[in-house]
Motif scaffolding. Structure first.
Motif, PDB file in Angstrom:
ATOM      1  N   LEU A  19       1.096  -1.270   0.199  1.00  0.00           N
ATOM      2  CA  LEU A  19       0.258  -0.036   0.186  1.00  0.00           C
ATOM      3  C   LEU A  19       1.012   1.255  -0.265  1.00  0.00           C
ATOM      4  O   LEU A  19       0.702   2.054  -0.780  1.00  0.00           O
ATOM      5  N   SER A  20       1.870   1.080   0.918  1.00  0.00           N
ATOM      6  CA  SER A  20       2.844   2.755   1.044  1.00  0.00           C
ATOM      7  C   SER A  20       3.512   2.917   0.017  1.00  0.00           C
ATOM      8  O   SER A  20       3.316   3.917  -0.973  1.00  0.00           O
ATOM      9  N   THR A  21       4.278   1.437  -0.747  1.00  0.00           N
ATOM     10  CA  THR A  21       4.973   1.940  -1.488  1.00  0.00           C
ATOM     11  C   THR A  21       4.197   1.815  -3.070  1.00  0.00           C
ATOM     12  O   THR A  21       4.674   2.882  -4.011  1.00  0.00           O
ATOM     13  N   GLY A  22       2.786   1.431  -3.306  1.00  0.00           N
ATOM     14  CA  GLY A  22       2.373   1.941  -4.458  1.00  0.00           C
ATOM     15  C   GLY A  22       1.963   2.397  -4.221  1.00  0.00           C
ATOM     16  O   GLY A  22       0.966   3.662  -5.700  1.00  0.00           O
ATOM     17  N   SER A  23       0.815   3.790  -3.275  1.00  0.00           N
ATOM     18  CA  SER A  23       1.036   5.066  -3.261  1.00  0.00           C
ATOM     19  C   SER A  23       2.145   6.226  -3.934  1.00  0.00           C
ATOM     20  O   SER A  23       1.041   6.758  -4.087  1.00  0.00           O
ATOM     21  N   ARG A  24       3.043   5.781  -3.128  1.00  0.00           N
ATOM     22  CA  ARG A  24       4.048   6.847  -3.916  1.00  0.00           C
ATOM     23  C   ARG A  24       4.421   6.386  -5.451  1.00  0.00           C
ATOM     24  O   ARG A  24       5.328   7.881  -5.342  1.00  0.00           O
ATOM     25  N   SER A  25       3.887   5.258  -5.919  1.00  0.00           N
ATOM     26  CA  SER A  25       4.285   5.197  -6.847  1.00  0.00           C
ATOM     27  C   SER A  25       3.579   6.033  -8.131  1.00  0.00           C
ATOM     28  O   SER A  25       3.074   5.140  -9.356  1.00  0.00           O
ATOM     29  N   TRP A  26       3.192   7.197  -7.236  1.00  0.00           N
ATOM     30  CA  TRP A  26       2.122   7.905  -8.477  1.00  0.00           C
ATOM     31  C   TRP A  26       2.973   7.759 -10.151  1.00  0.00           C
ATOM     32  O   TRP A  26       1.402   8.301 -10.679  1.00  0.00           O
ATOM     33  N   PRO A  27       3.922   8.365 -10.402  1.00  0.00           N
ATOM     34  CA  PRO A  27       3.957   8.656 -11.870  1.00  0.00           C
ATOM     35  C   PRO A  27       3.380   7.066 -12.459  1.00  0.00           C
ATOM     36  O   PRO A  27       3.012   7.081 -13.748  1.00  0.00           O
TER      37      PRO A  27
END
Length: 271
Positions: A19-27
């Motif tokens: 959840l954390s890594t996926g949310s930060r991968s906005w590009p």
């Protein structure tokens, strides 16, 4: 059953990291979501504005017909239809797209360890873009018919936030189940189609009797529709509707968390 018997600490930690890594991968998820919209209207002269044009034609045509059938003034009914159907397209789009969130991403998930949340946010992005295109019709309709919702329209923002939070949880939960059980997409399509007729999109809640109207609080589609569409029309949703929105979100979030944490690692093997 104790919570730790359902989800191990390792599964919970990996789900939080996803959840954390996926949310930060906005590009990544913004690019994928926008690419989905572009691909849908590739080589089209109007491109993405077909979304807006289709909504305008639907609201104008169906609005005039239904205003006559329901014996309502077009100036009163068409703005209602424009607001409610615009919000409905977002609700129904998230529900239908949730069933293919991971199967659609199979080429990515089979080749790389990409956070599964990236593809959930991809679905959220493309539906929000389509919603923004459809929403452009609402102020135009209001301008034509002289509707002014005032500052009450600002309440649509927290309503939209609740709707998106519920959608985020639902896409996670339904996505996991639909990856395992391939009949679920057909079931969901029928559920959404039935919900369309049971939700005040084409008709008003005031047309029901008091007892039938009370049942709408048990219809999650109707609750989240009301939280966004009513403020756009200048009506503040009652406190009970806000409580229902939060009350539906909490168990949905719990179910989504359990399913995602428990079966997240199995998704690539089910594809």
């Amino acid at each position: 059953m104790a919570f730790y018997h359902i989800i191990s600490r390792r599964e919970a930690a990996l789900a939080v990291a996803d959840l954390s890594t996926g949310s930060r991968s906005w590009p990544i998820w913004t690019h994928l979501g926008l690419m989905d919209i572009r691909q849908r209207y590739r080589r089209s002269r109007l491109g993405q504005f077909w979304i807006t044009l289709s909504m305008a034609l639907f609201v104008g045509g169906i609005g005039l017909v239904n205003a006559s059938l329901f014996k309502a003034a077009a100036a009163d009914y068409i703005p209602y239809l424009a607001a409610s159907f615009t919000v409905w397209t977002l609700v129904a789009g998230l529900a239908n797209d949730a069933t293919g969130v991971f199967t659609q991403a199979a080429p990515f998930l089979r080749q790389a360890a990409i956070p599964k949340t990236v593809f959930v946010l991809r679905v959220m992005t493309r539906n929000l873009v389509a919603f923004a295109h459809n929403l452009a019709i609402v102020p135009m309709v209001f301008l034509v018919f002289g509707v002014w919702p005032g500052t009450t329209a600002l309440l649509a923002l927290p309503g939209l936030a609740l709707l998106l939070a519920a959608g985020f949880c639902a896409v996670h939960a339904v996505g996991v189940l639909a990856t395992r059980f391939r009949d679920l997409p057909q079931i969901m399509q029928n559920v959404v189609q039935l919900a369309f007729f049971l939700t005040p999109v084409m008709w008003r809640p005031e047309q029901l009797g008091p007892q039938a109207r009370a049942l709408l609080s048990f219809n999650p589609f109707a609750v989240y529709l009301s939280l966004v569409a009513d403020p756009l029309l200048g009506r503040a949703p009652p406190l009970g509707t806000w409580l229902a929105g939060v009350g539906l979100l909490l168990p949905l979030a719990g179910v989504a968390w359990i399913l995602f944490a428990r079966f997240r690692a199995r998704i690539p093997y089910w594809l």
